[in-house]
Scaffold this active site. Structure first.
Site, PDB file in Angstrom:
ATOM      1  N   GLN A 153      37.725 -37.819  34.916  1.00 58.40           N
ATOM      2  CA  GLN A 153      38.164 -39.212  34.821  1.00 58.40           C
ATOM      3  C   GLN A 153      37.606 -39.864  33.550  1.00 58.40           C
ATOM      4  O   GLN A 153      38.139 -40.844  33.059  1.00 58.40           O
ATOM      5  CB  GLN A 153      37.714 -39.990  36.067  1.00 58.40           C
ATOM      6  CG  GLN A 153      38.115 -41.447  36.070  1.00 58.40           C
ATOM      7  CD  GLN A 153      37.942 -42.066  37.448  1.00 58.40           C
ATOM      8  OE1 GLN A 153      38.688 -41.771  38.380  1.00 58.40           O
ATOM      9  NE2 GLN A 153      36.944 -42.919  37.596  1.00 58.40           N
ATOM     10  N   SER A 175      30.730 -64.462   2.096  1.00 60.98           N
ATOM     11  CA  SER A 175      29.428 -64.465   2.749  1.00 60.98           C
ATOM     12  C   SER A 175      29.140 -65.879   3.239  1.00 60.98           C
ATOM     13  O   SER A 175      29.630 -66.852   2.672  1.00 60.98           O
ATOM     14  CB  SER A 175      28.376 -64.019   1.734  1.00 60.98           C
ATOM     15  OG  SER A 175      27.125 -64.589   2.047  1.00 60.98           O
ATOM     16  N   THR A 185      32.041 -35.406 -10.258  1.00 56.34           N
ATOM     17  CA  THR A 185      31.482 -34.401  -9.354  1.00 56.34           C
ATOM     18  C   THR A 185      30.017 -34.800  -9.243  1.00 56.34           C
ATOM     19  O   THR A 185      29.430 -35.283 -10.222  1.00 56.34           O
ATOM     20  CB  THR A 185      31.619 -32.959  -9.890  1.00 56.34           C
ATOM     21  OG1 THR A 185      30.897 -32.854 -11.114  1.00 56.34           O
ATOM     22  CG2 THR A 185      33.072 -32.570 -10.123  1.00 56.34           C
ATOM     23  N   HIS A 186      29.457 -34.657  -8.064  1.00 53.30           N
ATOM     24  CA  HIS A 186      28.069 -35.111  -7.805  1.00 53.30           C
ATOM     25  C   HIS A 186      27.903 -36.609  -8.088  1.00 53.30           C
ATOM     26  O   HIS A 186      26.806 -37.063  -8.412  1.00 53.30           O
ATOM     27  CB  HIS A 186      27.047 -34.328  -8.636  1.00 53.30           C
ATOM     28  CG  HIS A 186      27.263 -32.848  -8.615  1.00 53.30           C
ATOM     29  ND1 HIS A 186      26.687 -32.024  -7.682  1.00 53.30           N
ATOM     30  CD2 HIS A 186      28.040 -32.050  -9.404  1.00 53.30           C
ATOM     31  CE1 HIS A 186      27.067 -30.763  -7.908  1.00 53.30           C
ATOM     32  NE2 HIS A 186      27.902 -30.763  -8.949  1.00 53.30           N
ATOM     33  N   GLU A 246      34.647 -51.048   4.921  1.00 59.26           N
ATOM     34  CA  GLU A 246      33.347 -50.881   5.603  1.00 59.26           C
ATOM     35  C   GLU A 246      33.545 -50.676   7.098  1.00 59.26           C
ATOM     36  O   GLU A 246      32.901 -49.834   7.723  1.00 59.26           O
ATOM     37  CB  GLU A 246      32.461 -52.106   5.365  1.00 59.26           C
ATOM     38  CG  GLU A 246      31.916 -52.179   3.953  1.00 59.26           C
ATOM     39  CD  GLU A 246      31.123 -53.462   3.749  1.00 59.26           C
ATOM     40  OE1 GLU A 246      29.897 -53.387   3.725  1.00 59.26           O
ATOM     41  OE2 GLU A 246      31.752 -54.531   3.627  1.00 59.26           O
ATOM     42  N   LYS A 272      29.958 -64.052  -3.220  1.00 61.48           N
ATOM     43  CA  LYS A 272      30.319 -62.768  -2.621  1.00 61.48           C
ATOM     44  C   LYS A 272      31.789 -62.651  -2.197  1.00 61.48           C
ATOM     45  O   LYS A 272      32.382 -63.599  -1.709  1.00 61.48           O
ATOM     46  CB  LYS A 272      29.460 -62.512  -1.378  1.00 61.48           C
ATOM     47  CG  LYS A 272      28.006 -62.227  -1.648  1.00 61.48           C
ATOM     48  CD  LYS A 272      27.770 -60.888  -2.328  1.00 61.48           C
ATOM     49  CE  LYS A 272      27.991 -59.731  -1.392  1.00 61.48           C
ATOM     50  NZ  LYS A 272      26.970 -59.648  -0.329  1.00 61.48           N
ATOM     51  N   TYR A 310      39.706 -29.213  39.096  1.00 62.12           N
ATOM     52  CA  TYR A 310      39.480 -30.633  38.820  1.00 62.12           C
ATOM     53  C   TYR A 310      38.098 -31.052  39.313  1.00 62.12           C
ATOM     54  O   TYR A 310      37.654 -30.677  40.388  1.00 62.12           O
ATOM     55  CB  TYR A 310      40.549 -31.504  39.510  1.00 62.12           C
ATOM     56  CG  TYR A 310      40.307 -32.987  39.263  1.00 62.12           C
ATOM     57  CD1 TYR A 310      40.827 -33.628  38.161  1.00 62.12           C
ATOM     58  CD2 TYR A 310      39.491 -33.729  40.137  1.00 62.12           C
ATOM     59  CE1 TYR A 310      40.571 -34.965  37.913  1.00 62.12           C
ATOM     60  CE2 TYR A 310      39.229 -35.068  39.895  1.00 62.12           C
ATOM     61  CZ  TYR A 310      39.769 -35.681  38.783  1.00 62.12           C
ATOM     62  OH  TYR A 310      39.502 -36.996  38.535  1.00 62.12           O
ATOM     63  N   LYS A 343      39.625 -40.538  29.760  1.00 61.84           N
ATOM     64  CA  LYS A 343      40.611 -41.521  29.348  1.00 61.84           C
ATOM     65  C   LYS A 343      40.130 -42.597  28.373  1.00 61.84           C
ATOM     66  O   LYS A 343      40.795 -42.875  27.369  1.00 61.84           O
ATOM     67  CB  LYS A 343      41.238 -42.167  30.581  1.00 61.84           C
ATOM     68  CG  LYS A 343      42.304 -41.270  31.175  1.00 61.84           C
ATOM     69  CD  LYS A 343      42.785 -41.734  32.515  1.00 61.84           C
ATOM     70  CE  LYS A 343      41.888 -41.295  33.639  1.00 61.84           C
ATOM     71  NZ  LYS A 343      41.735 -39.819  33.754  1.00 61.84           N
ATOM     72  N   ASN A 355      33.422 -59.562   0.040  1.00 60.69           N
ATOM     73  CA  ASN A 355      32.990 -58.312   0.654  1.00 60.69           C
ATOM     74  C   ASN A 355      34.150 -57.407   1.063  1.00 60.69           C
ATOM     75  O   ASN A 355      35.168 -57.890   1.571  1.00 60.69           O
ATOM     76  CB  ASN A 355      32.139 -58.608   1.893  1.00 60.69           C
ATOM     77  CG  ASN A 355      30.848 -59.309   1.522  1.00 60.69           C
ATOM     78  OD1 ASN A 355      30.300 -59.082   0.435  1.00 60.69           O
ATOM     79  ND2 ASN A 355      30.381 -60.172   2.396  1.00 60.69           N
ATOM     80  N   ASN A 362      45.615 -34.874  40.872  1.00 58.80           N
ATOM     81  CA  ASN A 362      45.081 -34.033  39.801  1.00 58.80           C
ATOM     82  C   ASN A 362      46.158 -33.589  38.814  1.00 58.80           C
ATOM     83  O   ASN A 362      45.979 -33.687  37.592  1.00 58.80           O
ATOM     84  CB  ASN A 362      44.369 -32.816  40.384  1.00 58.80           C
ATOM     85  CG  ASN A 362      43.205 -33.223  41.271  1.00 58.80           C
ATOM     86  OD1 ASN A 362      42.829 -34.393  41.285  1.00 58.80           O
ATOM     87  ND2 ASN A 362      42.645 -32.278  42.003  1.00 58.80           N
ATOM     88  N   SER A 397      38.947 -46.343  38.517  1.00 60.34           N
ATOM     89  CA  SER A 397      39.347 -46.209  37.107  1.00 60.34           C
ATOM     90  C   SER A 397      40.476 -47.177  36.762  1.00 60.34           C
ATOM     91  O   SER A 397      40.957 -47.195  35.643  1.00 60.34           O
ATOM     92  CB  SER A 397      39.780 -44.773  36.827  1.00 60.34           C
ATOM     93  OG  SER A 397      40.757 -44.347  37.766  1.00 60.34           O
TER      94      SER A 397
HETATM   95  N1  ARG Z   1      41.439 -41.400  38.663  1.00 58.21           N
HETATM   96  C1  ARG Z   1      41.384 -39.998  38.648  1.00 58.21           C
HETATM   97  C2  ARG Z   1      41.189 -39.484  37.213  1.00 58.21           C
HETATM   98  O1  ARG Z   1      41.345 -40.266  36.349  1.00 58.21           O
HETATM   99  C3  ARG Z   1      42.652 -39.414  39.194  1.00 58.21           C
HETATM  100  C4  ARG Z   1      42.488 -38.062  39.796  1.00 58.21           C
HETATM  101  C5  ARG Z   1      41.635 -38.173  41.004  1.00 58.21           C
HETATM  102  N2  ARG Z   1      41.589 -36.942  41.712  1.00 58.21           N
HETATM  103  C6  ARG Z   1      40.693 -36.729  42.675  1.00 58.21           C
HETATM  104  N3  ARG Z   1      40.717 -35.560  43.213  1.00 58.21           N
HETATM  105  N4  ARG Z   1      39.790 -37.607  42.962  1.00 58.21           N
HETATM  106  O2  ARG Z   1      40.860 -38.349  36.967  1.00 58.21           O
END
Ligand code: ARG
Length: 462
Positions: A324, A279, A157-158, A292, A285, A319, A327, A287, A112, A25
């Site tokens: 993971q 455009s 409205t509408h 948008e 144009k 966990y 993120k 835009n 974790n 990650s």
């Molecule tokens: N890279 C992991 C995550 O984003 C960190 C935690 C990993 N924990 C494990 N038991 N493998 O969640």
């Protein structure tokens, strides 16, 4: 074959390179590095404070971590895929810098509880930034509103002409949505700002740690009461993504209106060159790319919310590596919301010019004053439903005759109902139609002026 992993002693062979890439990650959680360092520094201080390590060791860990922060800021520390994730990357570098003491950092901790801590620290800062962006957006809306209390705009409205409005009133509706967004984020913050640090892998730890101590150092309001919950809870992420989605709902509604207003059919606003694009083929144009794009980006933020909900659905305690996946969605939602708020703020501030003349014509050329004719009769003793039916017929015959209500002669009015007098013309003028809606929260100018004063006070709140 890839390099040996931190946990590799238990394993016979190294990880397959493709699996290492799949598992890693670091390419995205590097975003958390400074929070990881801050969290680790607090953990090291706590280890020293509780006597789990010596004060000198604690010092060394904190200083070494600070050096990594500097190296990162100067671009000298760029961990690669073999680090797996940001947590391993920092720990490995720390040991390179301060030697074997670095290996003590992970005492009484797991990745974790560590990653949960990092994500919360990150989100906490981002929430405050987004709230600041919301404030800027509100201030711009207020500035435009202040200058346009008496600028009239058709109200719909509408998407059918309904009753004319003060332009300020229309814009203040968006200010109120942003106010709820601001408050909602404040509420989400409460659930983000709880420390999971010290929950360990899932069950707590055998060491005499002090979770309150780290929580205090990291300015968390409280700590998770249950270690299993602490390491696996992502409610705060879902709540954040929900609040982010709500912001996008609001921005996309304004975007849609701006797009309509800028069209040849409405012509309520002119797009300024600084916020519009041309455009490649149609030279005439201009835009509305900004609204948008905001409207389009709304989809991806909703997508992140949906993804997070599905990631969590049916996930057993505690966990799981699935987590993971939280993120990238969070990071992208944060960046998208910030960029959209910034762009919409600029668009409103300098990218749009309302066309008061065109707006004045628009409100004068329709039957959006019909309710006021019915109100006129009702105020003179005719039961409202009866008055409503009378005016319905007037509108019908006027349309057939190609006339607007203001074109009827007094004689014609009095044939419709004897209660009509000369003052009917004033009563149905667009300005008066707006001014008369002086009920609390209505579009009447006096109400709008009060609303502006109240909003000014509201947006000063931090
Ligand atoms: N890279 C992991 C995550 O984003 C960190 C935690 C990993 N924990 C494990 N038991 N493998 O969640």
């Amino acid at each position: 074959m890839t390099k040996k992993q931190t946990w590799s002693q238990r394993f016979e062979t190294a990880l397959h390179p493709a699996i290492a890439r799949f598992n890693a990650s670091i390419s995205f959680d590097i975003e958390l590095i400074e929070y990881d360092i801050t969290g680790s520094q607090a953990h090291a201080q706590m280890l020293a404070h509780t006597g789990i390590i010596s004060p000198e060791e604690g010092e060394q860990l904190v200083t070494g971590l600070e050096q990594i922060r500097q190296e990162y800021r100067e671009g000298k520390f760029q961990p690669g895929i073999d680090a797996e994730d940001v947590h391993f990357a920092v720990e490995k570098r720390l040991t390179e810098i301060i030697g074997d003491v670095g290996k003590k950092l992970h005492t009484a901790r797991s990745r974790n509880d560590q990653v949960g801590t990092d994500t919360r620290l990150y989100l906490r800062g981002q929430i405050q930034q987004i709230r600041q962006y919301l404030r800027e957006f509100q201030k711009v809306l207020l500035d435009i509103a202040e200058k346009n209390v008496e600028t009239l705009i058709p109200g719909y409205t509408h998407l059918q002409r309904a009753q004319p409005l003060s332009l300020a009133h229309h814009l203040l509706a968006y200010l109120q949505m942003a106010q709820r967004d601001w408050e909602r984020l404040g509420d989400v913050y409460k659930r983000v700002n709880i420390s999971p640090l010290g929950c360990g892998a899932l069950a707590g730890t055998t060491f005499p740690i002090d979770r309150h101590y780290t929580a205090k150092l990291l300015h968390f309001d409280s700590i998770y009461a249950n270690s299993l919950d602490g390491v696996s809870d992502r409610d705060f992420a879902i709540e954040f993504l929900c609040a982010a989605s709500m912001i996008m709902v609001h921005l996309s509604r304004l975007s849609e209106e701006v797009i309509l207003w800028a069209s040849e059919e409405f012509r309520f606003v002119t797009l300024k060159d600084s916020c519009a694009t041309g455009s490649s083929i149609m030279p005439q144009k201009k835009n509305p790319d900004v609204p948008e794009l905001v409207r389009g980006k709304t989809g991806r933020v909703f997508g992140h919310l949906q993804a997070m909900l599905v990631i969590m659905k049916g996930l057993p305690l505690a966990y799981n590596k699935d987590l993971q996946e939280d993120k990238e969605g969070i990071f992208d939602a944060v960046n998208t919301v910030k960029a959209c708020l910034e762009s919409m703020t600029i668009l409103m501030q300098e990218g749009l010019e309302f066309r008061p003349q065109r707006l004045a014509e628009a409100v004068a050329e329709d039957f959006s004053n019909a309710t006021d004719v019915a109100d006129y009769l009702a105020a003179r003793g005719v039961p409202f439903r009866e008055a409503y039916n009378i005016v319905g017929k007037v509108v019908k015959t006027s349309i057939a005759a190609g006339k607007l209500l203001k074109d009827l002669t007094l004689q014609e009015w009095q044939q419709i109902h004897p209660a009509f007098a000369e003052d009917i013309y004033e009563a149905i003028s667009p300005r008066q139609v707006v001014a008369a809606r002086n009920s609390y929260g209505g579009t009447g100018f006096e109400q709008v002026k009060q609303a502006i004063i109240a909003a000014r006070i509201q947006v000063l709140q931090q």
